[in-house]
Design an enzyme around this catalytic site. Structure first.
Site, PDB file in Angstrom:
ATOM      1  N   ASP A   1       0.869  -1.181   0.000  1.00 48.78           N
ATOM      2  CA  ASP A   1       0.000   0.000   0.000  1.00 48.78           C
ATOM      3  C   ASP A   1       0.907   1.232   0.000  1.00 48.78           C
ATOM      4  O   ASP A   1       1.023   1.934   0.999  1.00 48.78           O
ATOM      5  CB  ASP A   1      -0.895  -0.062   1.242  1.00 48.78           C
ATOM      6  CG  ASP A   1      -1.865   1.095   1.292  1.00 48.78           C
ATOM      7  OD1 ASP A   1      -1.938   1.878   0.327  1.00 48.78           O
ATOM      8  OD2 ASP A   1      -2.554   1.229   2.330  1.00 48.78           O
ATOM      9  N   SER A   2       1.543   1.458  -1.126  1.00 40.46           N
ATOM     10  CA  SER A   2       2.621   2.453  -1.178  1.00 40.46           C
ATOM     11  C   SER A   2       2.150   3.812  -1.694  1.00 40.46           C
ATOM     12  O   SER A   2       1.036   3.957  -2.195  1.00 40.46           O
ATOM     13  CB  SER A   2       3.708   1.954  -2.131  1.00 40.46           C
ATOM     14  OG  SER A   2       3.195   1.960  -3.444  1.00 40.46           O
ATOM     15  N   THR A   3       3.070   4.754  -1.610  1.00 38.62           N
ATOM     16  CA  THR A   3       2.901   6.024  -2.309  1.00 38.62           C
ATOM     17  C   THR A   3       3.265   5.790  -3.776  1.00 38.62           C
ATOM     18  O   THR A   3       3.416   4.643  -4.208  1.00 38.62           O
ATOM     19  CB  THR A   3       3.839   7.092  -1.702  1.00 38.62           C
ATOM     20  OG1 THR A   3       5.162   6.552  -1.730  1.00 38.62           O
ATOM     21  CG2 THR A   3       3.473   7.413  -0.268  1.00 38.62           C
TER      22      THR A   3
END
Ligand code: SPD
Length: 300
Positions: free
Chosen positions: A159-161
């Protein structure tokens, strides 16, 4: 009253919203962290000026990154790792499953967790003390953490940038190889993979890195109104498992009773890709299959 508007620019496009106030603004060791109140989408979290989540449309992203893989397990998964996701929305959804015995959240930026706990209570509800005893929160680098894990998790969610700044290393082939090794034999990974409309180059590069690593790599799409272009994508990856709703009907019904975007029909339909997205995946497949070109004179 002063009329305040905020524009998030993304390449040559932008999202403009009316703002009623700034709630939080701090610089961490990694990035600028802002929380603002917007009129159309409620409270919004921005990292380095990029929209990460809003109260009004967070459910689309969090439901799709969690329930698509979770409900694709025929046997209930027990161990889940979330890398990134410091706002808490992803672990909130994972913890809805009674089968889950252990959830590890590994977020690099403690200030993101603190800002969300203080100002985005509905999204960060799972991070509020007392924590669910199944949840462990680690403030640390997911890249280092994953290198130490072997056969440890049934599901890993990235769940990254965006693939720049602190998030960049979470999109490389090396990182995906470590994720593969950290998964159990029937394990699955989902990851956010940008907008196939505005981030074509990044999209192709991500799939170019995923395809050599996992035997199943399936992009899926959905509508997140506050993300660039509104059309967003995620990758479902596994060592052989397919991304179809396979959980017991009772489990699917219990989850769908809470969800606002996810339905079993949306789950299946999200993998039906528009032609231009299929073409991007084909481009990635073609380039990842290219033989390594050796330096002149080194061919033999
Ligand atoms: N361009 C924005 C991409 C953000 C994806 N991650 C959002 C984190 C929400 N938990």
């Amino acid at each position: 009253m002063v009329d305040l508007w905020l524009t998030e620019t993304h390449k040559e496009a932008g999202l403009t919203v009316r703002v009623s106030g700034t709630v939080y603004s701090e610089r961490s060791a990694f990035q600028q962290v802002d929380v603002v109140d917007t009129v159309p989408y409620g409270r919004m979290l921005l990292l380095d000026g990029r929209v990460m989540t809003t109260e009004q449309d967070e459910f689309v992203y969090h439901e799709m990154i969690v329930h698509v893989p979770m409900l694709s397990f025929a046997q209930p998964p027990t161990r889940v790792l979330v890398i990134g996701g410091g706002d808490g929305g992803t672990v909130r959804e994972v913890l809805r499953y009674p089968s889950v015995e252990q959830v590890v959240l590994c977020e690099i930026d403690g200030l993101v967790i603190e800002a969300c706990k203080a100002h985005l209570p509905d999204i960060s509800v799972a991070l509020r003390e007392p924590l669910d005893p199944r949840l462990t929160v680690i403030v640390g680098d997911g890249i280092d953490y994953i290198e130490r894990q072997h056969n440890a998790f049934d599901l890993i969610i990235i769940d990254s940038t965006d693939p720049m700044g602190p998030g960049e290393g979470l999109f490389t082939e090396t990182f995906y190889r470590h994720v593969h090794r950290a998964l159990t034999a029937h394990g699955m990974m989902t990851a956010q993979t940008e907008s196939p409309v505005l981030d074509k180059t990044e999209f192709v590069n991500i799939y170019r890195n995923l395809l050599p690593v996992f035997s199943v790599v399936k992009p899926y799409v959905g509508s997140v109104p506050t993300y660039p272009s509104g059309m967003w994508s995620w990758a479902f990856c596994s060592k052989g498992e397919t991304p179809l709703p396979k959980a017991p009907a009772q489990t699917i019904e219990a989850i769908a009773a809470h969800t606002r975007y996810y339905t079993p029909e949306v789950h299946t339909a999200a993998f039906a890709l528009p032609g231009f997205v299929q073409a991007l995946v084909a481009q990635a497949a073609q380039s990842s299959a290219q033989p390594v070109v050796l330096a002149a004179g080194g061919a033999n």
